[in-house]
Design a protein around this motif. Structure first.
Motif, PDB file in Angstrom:
ATOM      1  N   LYS A  34      12.567  14.280   5.431  1.00 49.29           N
ATOM      2  CA  LYS A  34      13.399  13.601   4.431  1.00 49.29           C
ATOM      3  C   LYS A  34      12.558  13.075   3.265  1.00 49.29           C
ATOM      4  N   LYS A  35      11.343  13.635   3.121  1.00 50.46           N
ATOM      5  CA  LYS A  35      10.456  13.402   1.978  1.00 50.46           C
ATOM      6  C   LYS A  35       9.573  12.166   2.091  1.00 50.46           C
ATOM      7  N   ALA A  36       9.543  11.500   3.234  1.00 51.76           N
ATOM      8  CA  ALA A  36       8.602  10.391   3.380  1.00 51.76           C
ATOM      9  C   ALA A  36       7.176  10.922   3.326  1.00 51.76           C
ATOM     10  N   ASP A  37       6.363  10.327   2.459  1.00 51.86           N
ATOM     11  CA  ASP A  37       4.966  10.782   2.373  1.00 51.86           C
ATOM     12  C   ASP A  37       3.980   9.674   2.746  1.00 51.86           C
ATOM     13  N   VAL A  38       4.500   8.541   3.223  1.00 57.01           N
ATOM     14  CA  VAL A  38       3.695   7.496   3.859  1.00 57.01           C
ATOM     15  C   VAL A  38       4.531   6.982   5.034  1.00 57.01           C
ATOM     16  N   VAL A  39       3.966   6.993   6.249  1.00 54.01           N
ATOM     17  CA  VAL A  39       4.712   6.553   7.432  1.00 54.01           C
ATOM     18  C   VAL A  39       3.889   5.498   8.174  1.00 54.01           C
ATOM     19  N   TYR A  40       4.496   4.343   8.367  1.00 57.46           N
ATOM     20  CA  TYR A  40       3.862   3.208   9.052  1.00 57.46           C
ATOM     21  C   TYR A  40       4.419   3.110  10.456  1.00 57.46           C
ATOM     22  N   ALA A  41       3.533   3.088  11.444  1.00 59.85           N
ATOM     23  CA  ALA A  41       3.966   3.016  12.846  1.00 59.85           C
ATOM     24  C   ALA A  41       3.568   1.695  13.467  1.00 59.85           C
ATOM     25  N   ALA A  42       4.534   1.012  14.082  1.00 55.04           N
ATOM     26  CA  ALA A  42       4.258  -0.165  14.910  1.00 55.04           C
ATOM     27  C   ALA A  42       4.795   0.171  16.287  1.00 55.04           C
ATOM     28  N   ALA A  43       4.048   0.992  17.020  1.00 58.04           N
ATOM     29  CA  ALA A  43       4.603   1.608  18.228  1.00 58.04           C
ATOM     30  C   ALA A  43       3.588   1.812  19.347  1.00 58.04           C
ATOM     31  N   GLY A  44       2.489   1.071  19.321  1.00 61.99           N
ATOM     32  CA  GLY A  44       1.512   1.218  20.390  1.00 61.99           C
ATOM     33  C   GLY A  44       0.991   2.636  20.507  1.00 61.99           C
ATOM     34  N   LEU A  45       0.915   3.126  21.736  1.00 57.82           N
ATOM     35  CA  LEU A  45       0.414   4.479  21.983  1.00 57.82           C
ATOM     36  C   LEU A  45       1.275   5.538  21.298  1.00 57.82           C
ATOM     37  N   SER A  46       2.563   5.268  21.128  1.00 64.91           N
ATOM     38  CA  SER A  46       3.446   6.226  20.453  1.00 64.91           C
ATOM     39  C   SER A  46       3.027   6.470  19.016  1.00 64.91           C
ATOM     40  N   ALA A  81       0.827  -1.209   0.000  1.00 71.29           N
ATOM     41  CA  ALA A  81       0.000   0.000   0.000  1.00 71.29           C
ATOM     42  C   ALA A  81       0.860   1.258   0.000  1.00 71.29           C
ATOM     43  N   ALA A  82       1.931   1.243   0.780  1.00 72.34           N
ATOM     44  CA  ALA A  82       2.817   2.410   0.849  1.00 72.34           C
ATOM     45  C   ALA A  82       3.511   2.651  -0.483  1.00 72.34           C
ATOM     46  N   ALA A  83       4.041   1.580  -1.085  1.00 74.98           N
ATOM     47  CA  ALA A  83       4.762   1.712  -2.352  1.00 74.98           C
ATOM     48  C   ALA A  83       3.843   2.178  -3.471  1.00 74.98           C
ATOM     49  N   GLU A  84       2.590   1.732  -3.429  1.00 73.21           N
ATOM     50  CA  GLU A  84       1.626   2.142  -4.447  1.00 73.21           C
ATOM     51  C   GLU A  84       1.139   3.574  -4.240  1.00 73.21           C
ATOM     52  N   SER A  85       1.238   4.078  -3.001  1.00 65.60           N
ATOM     53  CA  SER A  85       0.655   5.389  -2.670  1.00 65.60           C
ATOM     54  C   SER A  85       1.668   6.522  -2.646  1.00 65.60           C
ATOM     55  N   THR A  86       2.958   6.216  -2.497  1.00 66.16           N
ATOM     56  CA  THR A  86       3.950   7.289  -2.393  1.00 66.16           C
ATOM     57  C   THR A  86       4.110   8.044  -3.708  1.00 66.16           C
ATOM     58  N   LYS A  87       4.306   9.331  -3.588  1.00 62.03           N
ATOM     59  CA  LYS A  87       4.584  10.168  -4.757  1.00 62.03           C
ATOM     60  C   LYS A  87       6.034  10.648  -4.747  1.00 62.03           C
ATOM     61  N   THR A  88       6.693  10.454  -3.610  1.00 57.17           N
ATOM     62  CA  THR A  88       8.080  10.918  -3.472  1.00 57.17           C
ATOM     63  C   THR A  88       9.083   9.771  -3.561  1.00 57.17           C
ATOM     64  N   ASN A  89       8.569   8.553  -3.657  1.00 62.36           N
ATOM     65  CA  ASN A  89       9.409   7.351  -3.634  1.00 62.36           C
ATOM     66  C   ASN A  89      10.204   7.225  -2.331  1.00 62.36           C
ATOM     67  N   THR A  90       9.634   7.772  -1.249  1.00 64.06           N
ATOM     68  CA  THR A  90      10.223   7.640   0.084  1.00 64.06           C
ATOM     69  C   THR A  90       9.103   7.392   1.089  1.00 64.06           C
ATOM     70  N   PHE A  99       7.161  -5.034   6.177  1.00 64.18           N
ATOM     71  CA  PHE A  99       6.884  -3.762   5.504  1.00 64.18           C
ATOM     72  C   PHE A  99       7.932  -3.470   4.440  1.00 64.18           C
ATOM     73  N   GLU A 100       9.192  -3.589   4.806  1.00 65.00           N
ATOM     74  CA  GLU A 100      10.262  -3.293   3.848  1.00 65.00           C
ATOM     75  C   GLU A 100      10.213  -4.240   2.656  1.00 65.00           C
ATOM     76  N   GLN A 101       9.933  -5.509   2.904  1.00 62.04           N
ATOM     77  CA  GLN A 101       9.845  -6.470   1.800  1.00 62.04           C
ATOM     78  C   GLN A 101       8.672  -6.140   0.874  1.00 62.04           C
ATOM     79  N   GLY A 102       7.539  -5.776   1.470  1.00 61.21           N
ATOM     80  CA  GLY A 102       6.375  -5.413   0.661  1.00 61.21           C
ATOM     81  C   GLY A 102       6.636  -4.207  -0.208  1.00 61.21           C
ATOM     82  N   VAL A 103       7.334  -3.220   0.354  1.00 62.00           N
ATOM     83  CA  VAL A 103       7.685  -2.015  -0.411  1.00 62.00           C
ATOM     84  C   VAL A 103       8.600  -2.381  -1.571  1.00 62.00           C
ATOM     85  N   LYS A 104       9.670  -3.088  -1.278  1.00 62.71           N
ATOM     86  CA  LYS A 104      10.693  -3.382  -2.294  1.00 62.71           C
ATOM     87  C   LYS A 104      10.172  -4.320  -3.391  1.00 62.71           C
TER      88      LYS A 104
END
Length: 349
Positions: free
Chosen positions: A228-240, A157-166, A185-190
């Motif tokens: 640093k141009k990330a336009d999709v950010v995935y969090a696995a961090a609970g309340l954080s 989903a992230a790789a398909e949605s990014t416009k900045t390639n980050t 996540f990294e494998q799915g992106v790549k």
């Protein structure tokens, strides 16, 4: 039908839950039961972040609420305390078992030692632990998930949605469990687009440093990745992760939530238009199913694993912009089918 293998508790052992737990630094809420037998049902002890994290702990609470509604028995849910030890956790579980709660579930891998100790002391009580598969006991259910599989789909989903390639990944704590989220996540992106760069960061080295309970840390990390141009950010961090979502909304980029469908969480309502999807694991179902197995007189024990095939990990479709994107949905569908068939082997580290 009520089970007949309940532990009965008499005299001082039936003192109020709040008083019993105050001795070990916990707090709780409970629901009165109309059951004349006085049987008690499911009790859960929260992980760091506690109830209200809109994620992992709240999913466990949803399972408790479902069991309470269906079985009509008394339940309890207990908060963690700052700086607590394994002994404190064990005492919390022991207190619940003494009062007749069954099953008793520790929410999170941090309860491993506590569940092991309490289970040895109360062999007739069924215990459960979420996100740990190390306890081998006849009265313990290890409730675990293939988080890397849902995370792989989040990467698609992230790789398909990014416009900045980050894109970015924010992990709460640098531990093997969160490595599973990052690896998938990294494998799915790549696999989807090798040109997309993945920025990864862990908030802390240990849970005690607040990696799962500090929205401010999550927000700062996400802001750094967005700069640093990330336009999709995935969090696995609970309340954080709430801080990650807040930062994404403020900067008009996408966030991907975790564990629960965070688009639907009331506390995150003002940010929901920035939540593309959530990589979910059905902690609620796992907790409820354990309670049901005890209620039916056939307690589940051993390793119980949820994955894409069982439907216990998935991506949420609540955001219409995500659900209605036919090209994106087709990419996710194909990836899901390949994972289930075994054509794609998702890494867990």
């Amino acid at each position: 039908m009520r089970r007949i293998s309940r532990i009965t508790v008499a005299g001082a052992a039936t003192a109020s839950l709040a008083l019993a737990l105050s001795a070990c630094g916990g707090t709780s809420t409970s629901s009165s039961s109309s059951d004349s037998k006085g049987d008690k049902g499911l009790a859960i002890a929260y992980d760091v972040g506690g109830k209200g994290d809109q994620s992992f702990n709240d999913a466990a609470y949803a399972g408790l609420e479902q069991a309470k509604k269906e079985f009509g028995y008394e339940t309890a849910d207990v908060e963690p305390t700052e700086g607590e030890t394994d002994a404190d956790k064990e005492q919390r579980l022991v207190s619940l078992a003494k009062q007749g709660y069954n099953p008793v579930v520790g929410v999170g891998y941090a309860y491993a030692a506590a569940v092991k100790g309490a289970a040895e002391k109360f062999p007739d009580t069924t215990f459960g632990i979420v996100d740990d598969a190390t306890i081998e006991a006849e009265n313990v259910a290890d409730l675990v998930f293939s988080e890397e599989q849902a995370s792989y789909l989040a990467g698609v989903a992230a790789a398909e949605s990014t416009k900045t390639n980050t894109v970015g990944f924010v992990g709460g704590v640098d531990i093997p469990l969160i490595h599973k989220f990052r690896a998938g996540f990294e494998q799915g992106v790549k696999d989807t687009n090798p040109k997309v760069k993945v920025l990864s960061q862990f908030l802390t080295q240990t849970a005690e440093e607040g990696g799962f309970s500090s929205p401010d840390k999550g927000k700062t990390a996400a802001e750094g990745q967005i700069e640093k141009k990330a336009d999709v950010v995935y969090a696995a961090a609970g309340l954080s992760g709430q801080g990650v979502i807040e930062a994404a909304a403020a900067n008009k980029v996408w966030a991907i939530g975790v564990d629960s469908d965070q688009y639907q969480q009331e506390a995150l309502a003002k940010y929901k238009d920035s939540i593309l999807t959530s990589a979910m694991k059905d902690v609620a179902k796992a907790v409820y199913n354990l309670a049901k197995s005890v209620e039916d007189g056939k307690p589940t024990t051993g390793i119980v694993k949820g994955d894409l095939k069982t439907g216990e990990v998935s991506l949420s479709n609540s955001n219409p912009k995500f659900a209605d994107d036919a090209e994106l949905q087709e990419a996710i569908k194909k990836a899901k089918e390949k994972i289930i068939s075994g054509e794609i082997k998702v890494k867990s580290s």
